[in-house]
Design an enzyme around this catalytic site. Structure first.
Site, PDB file in Angstrom:
ATOM      1  N   ASN A 135      62.074 -12.133  76.636  1.00  0.00           N
ATOM      2  CA  ASN A 135      61.234 -11.155  77.324  1.00  0.00           C
ATOM      3  C   ASN A 135      61.706 -11.029  78.761  1.00  0.00           C
ATOM      4  O   ASN A 135      62.598 -11.761  79.198  1.00  0.00           O
ATOM      5  CB  ASN A 135      59.750 -11.524  77.207  1.00  0.00           C
ATOM      6  CG  ASN A 135      59.428 -12.814  77.926  1.00  0.00           C
ATOM      7  OD1 ASN A 135      59.572 -12.921  79.141  1.00  0.00           O
ATOM      8  ND2 ASN A 135      59.016 -13.828  77.167  1.00  0.00           N
ATOM      9  N   ARG A 136      61.106 -10.114  79.508  1.00  0.00           N
ATOM     10  CA  ARG A 136      61.629  -9.756  80.824  1.00  0.00           C
ATOM     11  C   ARG A 136      61.136 -10.622  81.967  1.00  0.00           C
ATOM     12  O   ARG A 136      61.338 -10.290  83.127  1.00  0.00           O
ATOM     13  CB  ARG A 136      61.312  -8.293  81.129  1.00  0.00           C
ATOM     14  CG  ARG A 136      62.038  -7.328  80.214  1.00  0.00           C
ATOM     15  CD  ARG A 136      61.849  -5.895  80.692  1.00  0.00           C
ATOM     16  NE  ARG A 136      62.359  -4.945  79.717  1.00  0.00           N
ATOM     17  CZ  ARG A 136      63.650  -4.648  79.584  1.00  0.00           C
ATOM     18  NH1 ARG A 136      64.542  -5.224  80.374  1.00  0.00           N
ATOM     19  NH2 ARG A 136      64.035  -3.788  78.659  1.00  0.00           N
TER      20      ARG A 136
END
Ligand code: CTP
Ligand code: CA
Length: 222
Positions: free
Chosen positions: A34-35
């Site tokens: 994920n970011r």
């Protein structure tokens, strides 16, 4: 009373911090991520250490320097993070800033190959909730803090999450703008007493504000 000098109010305290994303392998060469940049969690760890705490930072895969005075344990997956957190207890407080993957993949032992047929299906399995596990542990820290990034109904979701996970506080982060990787956060501190909305500020200022609040809260603890 504890003998903590005013400028190091967390001296003698052990505080656990999780930060960053987790990587969930699909096979030996691929993963789901994920970011999360890890910057907010690293800033929290640094701010707690600056107030004198002994900090154990359990970090997912990020490219960030370890803040001064912080002890760091690097992990890759949510399950490894859960294990490292369990091993780092007991602590006076735990601050779970990590963007833990909600699901892991039933990973293949070997690299998945194209075989000319249908694309492979990924089977997802729910990961352990590290925050909820710590909050329910027999050696529960006196103060358990979660973070929640939300894009809508920010406060309602955070209030519900605080109760569901039995956290003392949830720092609700309004990510309807751009936040992952950005410089600033708009947060609301959700506690049993109510909701405090902080002005939009840099991640380092959020970290310093939170560290000071943690120091205040632990003041009364033995
Ligand atoms: N968290 C955790 N372990 C997980 C998932 C989340 O410790 N497996 C922690 C995060 O570090 C954060 C808090 O729980 O402190 C809230 O995470 P969030 O993803 O907002 O909560 P979820 O229960 O996963 O709900 P959602 O469906 O909104 O993702
Ligand atoms: Ca989640």
């Amino acid at each position: 009373a504890r003998l903590a000098p005013a400028h190091r109010p967390l001296a003698g305290r052990h505080i656990l911090v999780t930060a960053g994303p987790t990587h969930e392998p699909i096979d030996p060469v691929r993963y789901i991520a994920n970011r999360s940049s890890g910057r907010q969690g690293f800033a929290v760890a640094g701010a707690l250490a600056a107030l004198g705490a002994r900090v154990t930072l359990i970090a997912g895969p990020v490219t960030l320097p370890t803040p001064p005075g912080v002890g760091r344990v690097d992990v890759e997956t949510a399950c490894q993070m859960a294990q490292a957190v369990a091993e780092a207890l007991p602590a006076d407080a735990a601050v779970m800033v990590a963007a833990v993957a909600d699901w892991r993949v039933e990973a293949a032992g070997q690299k998945v190959k194209k075989d000319g047929g249908a694309a492979p299906a990924l089977t997802l399995v729910e990961n352990p909730d590290i925050l909820a596990t710590v909050a329910a542990a027999p050696n529960r820290p006196a103060l358990v803090v979660g973070f929640a990034a939300e894009t809508e109904h920010v406060i309602d979701h955070a209030v519900a999450k605080r109760l569901r996970k039995r956290a003392d506080w949830i720092v609700a982060n309004d990510v309807s703008g751009d936040v992952f990787g950005g410089d600033a956060n708009s947060v609301h501190l959700v506690t049993a007493e109510g909701v405090e909305s902080w002005e939009r500020m840099g991640k380092d200022d959020v970290a310093r504000g939170l560290a000071q609040r943690i120091a205040d809260a632990l003041q009364g603890e033995p």
